[in-house]
Write an enzyme that holds these catalytic residues in place. Structure first.
Site, mmCIF file in Angstrom:
data_model
loop_
_atom_site.group_PDB
_atom_site.id
_atom_site.type_symbol
_atom_site.label_atom_id
_atom_site.label_comp_id
_atom_site.label_asym_id
_atom_site.label_seq_id
_atom_site.Cartn_x
_atom_site.Cartn_y
_atom_site.Cartn_z
ATOM 1 N N GLU A 48 0.865 -1.175 0.000
ATOM 2 C CA GLU A 48 0.000 0.000 0.000
ATOM 3 C C GLU A 48 0.900 1.223 0.000
ATOM 4 O O GLU A 48 1.677 1.435 0.939
ATOM 5 C CB GLU A 48 -0.888 0.035 1.248
ATOM 6 C CG GLU A 48 -2.039 -0.928 1.248
ATOM 7 C CD GLU A 48 -2.888 -0.772 2.503
ATOM 8 O OE1 GLU A 48 -2.885 0.343 3.092
ATOM 9 O OE2 GLU A 48 -3.526 -1.751 2.902
ATOM 10 N N ASP A 59 -6.645 7.736 9.976
ATOM 11 C CA ASP A 59 -5.333 7.271 10.411
ATOM 12 C C ASP A 59 -5.009 7.750 11.821
ATOM 13 O O ASP A 59 -5.433 8.819 12.249
ATOM 14 C CB ASP A 59 -4.252 7.785 9.444
ATOM 15 C CG ASP A 59 -4.369 7.159 8.069
ATOM 16 O OD1 ASP A 59 -4.528 5.928 8.017
ATOM 17 O OD2 ASP A 59 -4.321 7.887 7.065
ATOM 18 N N TYR A 171 -11.017 -5.202 2.969
ATOM 19 C CA TYR A 171 -10.181 -4.636 4.033
ATOM 20 C C TYR A 171 -11.013 -4.656 5.315
ATOM 21 O O TYR A 171 -11.989 -3.923 5.449
ATOM 22 C CB TYR A 171 -9.786 -3.205 3.668
ATOM 23 C CG TYR A 171 -8.695 -2.607 4.523
ATOM 24 C CD1 TYR A 171 -8.793 -2.554 5.907
ATOM 25 C CD2 TYR A 171 -7.558 -2.057 3.932
ATOM 26 C CE1 TYR A 171 -7.796 -1.996 6.677
ATOM 27 C CE2 TYR A 171 -6.547 -1.477 4.693
ATOM 28 C CZ TYR A 171 -6.671 -1.459 6.057
ATOM 29 O OH TYR A 171 -5.679 -0.906 6.816
#
Length: 259
Positions: A48, A59, A171
Protein backbone atom coordinates in the site's frame (compact mmCIF):
# COMPACT_ATOMS: atom_id res chain seq x y z
CA UNK A 1 0.60 -7.53 -11.31
CA UNK A 2 -3.10 -7.61 -10.42
CA UNK A 3 -4.18 -8.29 -6.84
CA UNK A 4 -6.21 -11.36 -7.83
CA UNK A 5 -3.14 -12.87 -9.53
CA UNK A 6 -1.08 -12.43 -6.37
CA UNK A 7 -3.69 -14.12 -4.19
CA UNK A 8 -4.00 -16.99 -6.70
CA UNK A 9 -0.22 -17.39 -6.66
CA UNK A 10 -0.19 -17.47 -2.85
CA UNK A 11 -3.11 -19.91 -2.70
CA UNK A 12 -1.20 -22.32 -4.93
CA UNK A 13 1.70 -22.14 -2.46
CA UNK A 14 -0.70 -22.41 0.52
CA UNK A 15 0.43 -19.06 1.83
CA UNK A 16 -1.37 -16.00 3.18
CA UNK A 17 -0.52 -12.46 2.12
CA UNK A 18 1.49 -9.80 3.88
CA UNK A 19 0.25 -6.33 2.88
CA UNK A 20 2.65 -3.57 3.91
CA UNK A 21 1.89 0.17 4.04
CA UNK A 22 4.32 3.04 3.54
CA UNK A 23 3.57 6.72 3.08
CA UNK A 24 4.95 7.96 -0.25
CA UNK A 25 7.53 10.69 0.20
CA UNK A 26 8.29 10.02 3.87
CA UNK A 27 10.96 11.30 4.16
CA UNK A 28 11.61 11.53 0.41
CA UNK A 29 11.04 9.89 -2.97
CA UNK A 30 14.36 8.01 -3.15
CA UNK A 31 13.89 6.72 0.37
CA UNK A 32 10.40 5.45 -0.44
CA UNK A 33 11.74 3.42 -3.37
CA UNK A 34 14.40 1.91 -1.10
CA UNK A 35 11.86 1.15 1.62
CA UNK A 36 9.47 -0.58 -0.76
CA UNK A 37 12.38 -2.68 -2.04
CA UNK A 38 13.31 -3.66 1.53
CA UNK A 39 9.72 -4.65 2.34
CA UNK A 40 9.38 -6.78 -0.78
CA UNK A 41 12.78 -8.35 -0.13
CA UNK A 42 11.52 -9.24 3.35
CA UNK A 43 8.42 -10.90 1.90
CA UNK A 44 5.70 -8.28 1.45
CA UNK A 45 3.25 -9.56 -1.17
CA UNK A 46 1.33 -6.31 -1.74
CA UNK A 47 2.42 -2.74 -0.97
CA UNK A 48 0.00 0.00 0.00
CA UNK A 49 1.59 3.23 -1.16
CA UNK A 50 -0.11 5.99 0.78
CA UNK A 51 -0.80 9.27 -0.99
CA UNK A 52 -0.57 11.77 1.88
CA UNK A 53 -3.43 14.11 2.69
CA UNK A 54 -3.47 17.00 5.16
CA UNK A 55 -6.44 15.63 7.14
CA UNK A 56 -6.17 11.82 7.21
CA UNK A 57 -9.18 11.24 9.45
CA UNK A 58 -9.00 7.43 9.39
CA UNK A 59 -5.33 7.27 10.41
CA UNK A 60 -3.75 7.32 13.84
CA UNK A 61 -1.00 9.70 14.97
CA UNK A 62 1.83 7.58 13.51
CA UNK A 63 0.57 7.73 9.93
CA UNK A 64 -0.67 11.31 10.38
CA UNK A 65 2.89 12.29 11.28
CA UNK A 66 4.21 10.41 8.24
CA UNK A 67 1.74 12.28 6.02
CA UNK A 68 2.90 15.59 7.49
CA UNK A 69 6.54 14.74 6.83
CA UNK A 70 5.79 13.70 3.25
CA UNK A 71 3.77 16.84 2.52
CA UNK A 72 6.48 19.04 4.01
CA UNK A 73 8.98 17.30 1.71
CA UNK A 74 6.83 18.29 -1.29
CA UNK A 75 4.83 15.16 -2.07
CA UNK A 76 1.76 15.78 -4.25
CA UNK A 77 -0.32 13.66 -6.67
CA UNK A 78 1.84 14.44 -9.71
CA UNK A 79 5.03 13.39 -7.93
CA UNK A 80 3.21 10.44 -6.38
CA UNK A 81 2.31 8.94 -9.75
CA UNK A 82 5.86 9.48 -11.04
CA UNK A 83 7.17 7.73 -7.94
CA UNK A 84 4.74 4.82 -8.32
CA UNK A 85 5.75 4.37 -11.96
CA UNK A 86 9.42 4.22 -10.95
CA UNK A 87 8.88 1.34 -8.51
CA UNK A 88 9.76 -1.86 -10.35
CA UNK A 89 9.05 -4.46 -7.67
CA UNK A 90 7.00 -7.42 -8.93
CA UNK A 91 4.11 -7.01 -6.48
CA UNK A 92 0.76 -5.23 -6.73
CA UNK A 93 0.79 -1.57 -5.65
CA UNK A 94 -2.30 -0.17 -3.95
CA UNK A 95 -3.00 3.54 -3.50
CA UNK A 96 -4.44 4.48 -0.12
CA UNK A 97 -5.70 8.06 0.04
CA UNK A 98 -8.68 10.32 0.71
CA UNK A 99 -11.47 11.32 -1.62
CA UNK A 100 -10.70 15.04 -1.57
CA UNK A 101 -7.53 14.41 -3.59
CA UNK A 102 -9.35 12.12 -6.03
CA UNK A 103 -12.21 14.58 -6.50
CA UNK A 104 -9.89 17.55 -7.08
CA UNK A 105 -7.88 15.71 -9.71
CA UNK A 106 -11.02 14.33 -11.33
CA UNK A 107 -12.18 10.79 -10.62
CA UNK A 108 -11.63 9.51 -14.16
CA UNK A 109 -8.18 11.12 -14.43
CA UNK A 110 -7.11 9.85 -11.01
CA UNK A 111 -8.03 6.25 -11.75
CA UNK A 112 -6.47 6.48 -15.22
CA UNK A 113 -3.25 7.85 -13.67
CA UNK A 114 -3.23 4.98 -11.20
CA UNK A 115 -3.46 2.44 -14.00
CA UNK A 116 -0.79 4.21 -16.05
CA UNK A 117 1.65 4.28 -13.13
CA UNK A 118 1.26 0.59 -12.25
CA UNK A 119 -1.17 0.93 -9.35
CA UNK A 120 -3.73 -1.87 -9.46
CA UNK A 121 -5.91 -1.03 -6.45
CA UNK A 122 -7.30 1.99 -4.59
CA UNK A 123 -8.44 2.25 -0.95
CA UNK A 124 -10.43 5.37 0.01
CA UNK A 125 -11.31 5.23 3.74
CA UNK A 126 -13.69 8.21 3.63
CA UNK A 127 -15.68 7.14 0.55
CA UNK A 128 -18.93 5.33 1.44
CA UNK A 129 -20.19 2.63 -0.89
CA UNK A 130 -23.35 4.69 -1.53
CA UNK A 131 -21.29 7.49 -3.11
CA UNK A 132 -18.80 5.39 -5.04
CA UNK A 133 -20.53 5.01 -8.43
CA UNK A 134 -18.15 7.34 -10.29
CA UNK A 135 -14.97 5.69 -9.07
CA UNK A 136 -16.40 2.22 -9.58
CA UNK A 137 -17.28 3.08 -13.18
CA UNK A 138 -13.80 4.46 -13.81
CA UNK A 139 -12.21 1.44 -12.16
CA UNK A 140 -13.94 -0.93 -14.56
CA UNK A 141 -12.79 1.15 -17.52
CA UNK A 142 -9.15 1.17 -16.43
CA UNK A 143 -8.86 -2.20 -14.70
CA UNK A 144 -8.17 -0.94 -11.18
CA UNK A 145 -9.62 -2.63 -8.09
CA UNK A 146 -11.59 -0.51 -5.61
CA UNK A 147 -11.20 -1.87 -2.09
CA UNK A 148 -13.70 -0.99 0.64
CA UNK A 149 -13.44 -1.33 4.40
CA UNK A 150 -15.73 -3.18 6.78
CA UNK A 151 -15.67 -2.86 10.56
CA UNK A 152 -17.38 -4.65 13.47
CA UNK A 153 -20.21 -2.10 13.28
CA UNK A 154 -20.88 -2.54 9.55
CA UNK A 155 -24.35 -4.09 9.37
CA UNK A 156 -25.24 -7.10 7.25
CA UNK A 157 -27.13 -5.17 4.55
CA UNK A 158 -24.30 -2.73 4.06
CA UNK A 159 -21.74 -5.51 3.97
CA UNK A 160 -23.69 -7.11 1.14
CA UNK A 161 -23.62 -3.82 -0.79
CA UNK A 162 -19.86 -3.70 -0.33
CA UNK A 163 -19.36 -7.34 -1.31
CA UNK A 164 -21.34 -6.79 -4.51
CA UNK A 165 -19.05 -3.93 -5.59
CA UNK A 166 -15.69 -4.71 -4.00
CA UNK A 167 -12.74 -6.22 -5.85
CA UNK A 168 -9.17 -7.14 -5.02
CA UNK A 169 -9.75 -7.94 -1.35
CA UNK A 170 -11.95 -6.95 1.57
CA UNK A 171 -10.18 -4.64 4.03
CA UNK A 172 -11.36 -5.66 7.50
CA UNK A 173 -10.81 -3.18 10.32
CA UNK A 174 -10.97 -4.97 13.66
CA UNK A 175 -11.09 -2.32 16.36
CA UNK A 176 -9.69 -3.23 19.76
CA UNK A 177 -9.47 -1.48 23.11
CA UNK A 178 -6.02 -0.20 23.96
CA UNK A 179 -5.67 -2.76 26.73
CA UNK A 180 -6.87 -5.73 24.64
CA UNK A 181 -4.95 -8.93 25.37
CA UNK A 182 -3.84 -11.45 22.77
CA UNK A 183 -6.91 -13.59 23.36
CA UNK A 184 -9.08 -10.56 22.61
CA UNK A 185 -7.15 -9.95 19.40
CA UNK A 186 -7.97 -13.43 18.17
CA UNK A 187 -11.59 -13.28 19.36
CA UNK A 188 -12.35 -9.92 17.77
CA UNK A 189 -10.86 -11.12 14.50
CA UNK A 190 -12.84 -14.36 14.54
CA UNK A 191 -16.03 -12.43 15.32
CA UNK A 192 -15.79 -10.12 12.32
CA UNK A 193 -14.46 -12.79 9.96
CA UNK A 194 -17.54 -14.81 10.80
CA UNK A 195 -19.68 -11.98 9.42
CA UNK A 196 -17.67 -11.41 6.24
CA UNK A 197 -19.24 -13.91 3.86
CA UNK A 198 -17.52 -13.31 0.53
CA UNK A 199 -15.36 -15.17 -1.95
CA UNK A 200 -12.87 -12.28 -2.01
CA UNK A 201 -9.70 -12.56 0.08
CA UNK A 202 -10.20 -11.18 3.60
CA UNK A 203 -7.38 -8.93 4.79
CA UNK A 204 -7.26 -7.82 8.43
CA UNK A 205 -5.54 -4.71 9.74
CA UNK A 206 -5.82 -3.42 13.31
CA UNK A 207 -2.39 -2.50 14.59
CA UNK A 208 -0.56 -5.76 13.93
CA UNK A 209 3.06 -5.16 14.81
CA UNK A 210 4.77 -8.54 15.23
CA UNK A 211 4.77 -12.12 14.07
CA UNK A 212 2.80 -13.44 17.02
CA UNK A 213 -0.11 -11.10 16.32
CA UNK A 214 0.05 -11.95 12.62
CA UNK A 215 -0.13 -15.64 13.49
CA UNK A 216 -3.25 -15.03 15.59
CA UNK A 217 -4.97 -13.24 12.74
CA UNK A 218 -4.09 -15.96 10.24
CA UNK A 219 -5.23 -18.65 12.69
CA UNK A 220 -8.56 -16.81 13.00
CA UNK A 221 -9.13 -17.33 9.27
CA UNK A 222 -7.77 -14.22 7.54
CA UNK A 223 -6.29 -14.48 4.04
CA UNK A 224 -3.93 -11.55 4.64
CA UNK A 225 -2.56 -9.30 7.34
CA UNK A 226 -2.16 -5.56 6.81
CA UNK A 227 0.67 -3.81 8.65
CA UNK A 228 1.23 -0.06 8.53
CA UNK A 229 2.18 1.78 11.71
CA UNK A 230 4.85 -0.73 12.73
CA UNK A 231 6.69 -0.07 9.46
CA UNK A 232 6.07 3.68 9.59
CA UNK A 233 7.50 3.82 13.13
CA UNK A 234 10.72 2.29 11.82
CA UNK A 235 10.84 4.88 9.05
CA UNK A 236 10.22 7.69 11.54
CA UNK A 237 13.19 6.56 13.64
CA UNK A 238 15.60 6.89 10.67
CA UNK A 239 17.80 4.23 12.27
CA UNK A 240 18.90 1.29 10.09
CA UNK A 241 15.58 1.66 8.33
CA UNK A 242 15.97 -0.69 5.37
CA UNK A 243 17.51 -3.47 7.45
CA UNK A 244 14.77 -3.22 10.09
CA UNK A 245 11.94 -3.02 7.54
CA UNK A 246 13.20 -6.15 5.84
CA UNK A 247 13.62 -7.94 9.17
CA UNK A 248 10.09 -7.14 10.37
CA UNK A 249 8.58 -8.02 7.00
CA UNK A 250 10.41 -11.35 7.12
CA UNK A 251 9.10 -12.05 10.64
CA UNK A 252 5.52 -11.26 9.61
CA UNK A 253 5.72 -13.17 6.33
CA UNK A 254 7.01 -16.26 8.12
CA UNK A 255 3.69 -16.48 9.94
CA UNK A 256 1.79 -15.97 6.68
CA UNK A 257 3.76 -18.81 5.14
CA UNK A 258 3.26 -21.21 8.03
CA UNK A 259 6.99 -21.37 8.67
Amino acid sequence: MRIAEKFQELKAKKEKALIAYVCAGDPGEDATREYVHALVKGGADIVELGLPFSDPVADGPTIQAASDRALEAGMNPDIYFELAASIKEQVPLVCMTYYNLIFRRGVEKFVKDCAASGITGIIVPDLPIEEADDILKASKTHGVDIIFMVTPITDKDRMQKIFSKDSGFIYIVSRLGVTGARADVAKSTRDILGKVNTTLPRAVGFGISNGKQAAEVIAAGADAVIVGSAFVNIIASQENVEERLEKLARELKAECSGQ
